[in-house]
Design a protein around this motif. Sequence first.
Motif, PDB file in Angstrom:
ATOM      1  N   ALA A 386       0.827  -1.213   0.000  1.00 27.01           N
ATOM      2  CA  ALA A 386       0.000   0.000   0.000  1.00 27.01           C
ATOM      3  C   ALA A 386       0.859   1.260   0.000  1.00 27.01           C
ATOM      4  CB  ALA A 386      -0.935  -0.006   1.209  1.00 27.01           C
ATOM      5  N   GLY A 390       0.942   3.727  -3.086  1.00 25.27           N
ATOM      6  CA  GLY A 390       0.365   5.026  -2.752  1.00 25.27           C
ATOM      7  C   GLY A 390       1.331   6.177  -2.951  1.00 25.27           C
ATOM      8  N   SER A 408      -5.296   8.108   2.456  1.00 28.89           N
ATOM      9  CA  SER A 408      -5.279   7.019   1.489  1.00 28.89           C
ATOM     10  C   SER A 408      -4.609   5.766   2.034  1.00 28.89           C
ATOM     11  CB  SER A 408      -4.573   7.474   0.205  1.00 28.89           C
ATOM     12  OG  SER A 408      -4.462   6.418  -0.709  1.00 28.89           O
ATOM     13  N   LEU A 409      -3.417   5.922   2.653  1.00 35.30           N
ATOM     14  CA  LEU A 409      -2.692   4.751   3.142  1.00 35.30           C
ATOM     15  C   LEU A 409      -3.467   4.016   4.237  1.00 35.30           C
ATOM     16  CD1 LEU A 409      -0.276   2.894   3.242  1.00 35.30           C
ATOM     17  CD2 LEU A 409       0.904   4.575   4.696  1.00 35.30           C
ATOM     18  N   ASN A 412      -6.518   2.301   2.696  1.00 37.56           N
ATOM     19  CA  ASN A 412      -6.188   1.097   1.933  1.00 37.56           C
ATOM     20  C   ASN A 412      -5.833  -0.066   2.847  1.00 37.56           C
ATOM     21  OD1 ASN A 412      -5.924   1.224  -1.251  1.00 37.56           O
ATOM     22  ND2 ASN A 412      -5.486   3.275  -0.466  1.00 37.56           N
ATOM     23  N   LEU A 413      -5.142   0.232   3.947  1.00 40.82           N
ATOM     24  CA  LEU A 413      -4.805  -0.835   4.896  1.00 40.82           C
ATOM     25  C   LEU A 413      -6.058  -1.405   5.548  1.00 40.82           C
ATOM     26  CD1 LEU A 413      -1.629   0.644   6.620  1.00 40.82           C
ATOM     27  CD2 LEU A 413      -1.731  -1.223   4.976  1.00 40.82           C
ATOM     28  N   ALA A 416      -7.926  -3.460   2.804  1.00 43.76           N
ATOM     29  CA  ALA A 416      -7.244  -4.616   2.215  1.00 43.76           C
ATOM     30  C   ALA A 416      -7.808  -5.963   2.654  1.00 43.76           C
ATOM     31  CB  ALA A 416      -5.748  -4.533   2.524  1.00 43.76           C
TER      32      ALA A 416
END
Length: 780
Positions: A386, A390, A408-409, A412-413, A416
């Motif tokens: 990620a 990213g 965002s990070l 996304n984590l 996931a």
Amino acid sequence: MTGTTGSRAAPPRWTWVDLRLVPVAVAVWAVTLGAGHVPPLVSVAVAAAAVLCAAVVVTRRDRSGALVVLVVLAAVATAATAAAVRGAVHASSPLTELGGDRQVHVVLEVDGDPRRIGGAAAPRLVLDATVTALEDGGGTARLSAVVVVFAPEDGWTGLLPGQLVRARVTVSPAAPADGVVARLSARGPPEPVGGAPWVQRAAGGVRDGLADSADRVLDSPAAGLLPGLVVGDTRAMDPVLTEDFRRAGLSHLTAVSGANVSIVLAGVLAPLRRRAADPRLQALVAVVALAGFVVLARPSASVVRAAAMGAVGLLALASGRSRAALPALSASVVVLLLLDPRLARDAGFALSVTATAAIVLLAPGWSRRLRGRGSPGVLADAVAVAAAAGLATAPLVAGLSGLVSPVSLPANLLAAPAVAPATVLGLLAALVGAVVPLAGDALVWLAGWPVRWLVAVARAAASLPDGASGWPAGTRGALLLTLLLLAAGLLLWRHPRLRALALAVLVGVVVLGWPLRQVSDGWPRPDAVIVACDVGQGDGLVVPTGPGEAVLVDAGPEVGPIDRCLDRLGVDVLPLVLLSHLDADHVGGLVGALSGRDVGTIATGTLSPADDRSAALDAQAGRAGARREVLLPGDVRTVGSATFEVLAPPAEIVTAAAEPNDLSLVVRVTHRGVRVLLTGDLGAAAEARLLARGVDLTADVLKVPHHGSADADEAFLAATGARIAVISVGADNTYGHPAPGLLSTLVRAGMRVHRTDLHGDLAVVGDADDWGVVGDGQVP
């Protein structure tokens, strides 16, 4: 230079030698991108020059690096030759000779699913197609020309790739840089000529079955997301949810992406890997699965791109060397660009390539370091992938969208763990449901739980204040963020002691700075008379009429900006929505404004009998639970402390031939003793007619017509007597708005000009005795 391999058991890592095909990919990309802007003869000259240079290299005695140079020159020659051929075909196509309002009949082969565009007004479809025959003047010309078609929903919605249809269209030639020969506009439904291939009919049935099952079993947001995530069917996607995913940095989950391909391949290969099957057999099985998935998800440019990025790992699998992914990625880029030159300008293609390269080059090393510090393997891999994707794509995202998403990070984590279950269960539901619908429904129900988690993550991340911050758009913004990230990375790499300080600063900003900003930004203003939301190139105005309540006048071109503006203002109830007219820059974002809010009445002026967008607006109002109303000059509506006087258009000027802009609803708002004249997109002729009718136009604030267009009547502007002029206009728009001459006219009339493209959201604040204009977050 070679990366450190660590222990003997460590897998082979990439070396700089593995990057030898990168210059080839870059050369092909550059030539393909530039060829659309030059005549075919220039491409021929480039190809000839590349061949001559190659001949010189061959004759040199010093052969060090000669092979790489020769391959690059060969790639340049090939790409330039292909571009020259495409340019010649484009120039000689009969479609390029047509234009204006001339209509012809064409036979089209559909290349991809029709995609819905437009807002609350009558939606249109756009689809990629190939013209196989042109019927004009009694003759028929056979050809093969790639085109883009704009069409109504009626008759076009259910078309499948490979299907042949005959349609009456208007032709507009396209520039070579667009990658298509022409743009076609159809008004009526097509006439079927031939059915789609059986494979596409079967795939269409599976896709429709999944969409129907999701609609039966799941609630609205999840029902639209599941088919998009699994097979790229975004027909039922909630546009507001799509915007939430974009702001959260999760937009790759709203349609088929490389992540889906990787999950599908991993699921197919898992049994073979457990049995230690021959790597070549694994690669063969993966190729078959990949081809089947492309057919199911439709062979559109985005799906083929995702499949190619997913296939990058197949060569590495077959060879047993993970570092083979680097040359495989470069080769995939070259092949895709030669097959479809439009990808050279495709933002999604650039993002996919960049993310894949970052994952291949950076993620393994970052994951090893996290594991070495005690992080669990699964978490280390997720964070590394990620973070690598990213950070690498952040400059591109910033340049394209004008946004930087700090959330965002983490988003996304958090997302996931749900992506793989949702994808696998959704794909199984699609396949099983085609045979046993009840079992398919059960699998859809199971898939709904991870999908709901994705919805919750996206909505929570998008709703965070400053979760997505503005950034300069375009090349300048992308380069600026690239330089900042490189500088920060270099400093932290060269000076490890700075890492603790950087972490402390980051924690301080999050723990202290962010809450302080939320408390002290001074927005929204409790004394606001009217707010001009920064919705880009369009209008979106809000009149606060009570706690959590406001009247909305127009909704801008997109769902996100107006929804976020209403959120910032704390508006949950819209007792009245006024739409000046039904052009997309005024109603395209209406669904974003209405979603999740209580709506009373949606009103327009008298619409032209030829305006076919009113039915779609009526349907939109019905879905929102709102009444529809048509307002006439002399009508007065009072909402809370605000009064709305309708001044135009009179019903007698409303004809089928009238321009929609000239039929704009003109309203004078009186709120807190301040008068604001709202003028839609009136042009000079309509302004002069309104003035000639003797209508009282006096106001304290003028919402300048048509975003500051030069088509304005100076006497009309002066007759308002306004002290302030507010222009709702998009930054760097291609229309030249606001026109310099118009700005000079406003100044001569004694008005002070305020613009949303320069100051963001603008609020007229105060009351009749003391009022002024402030921008978002500016406290006078």
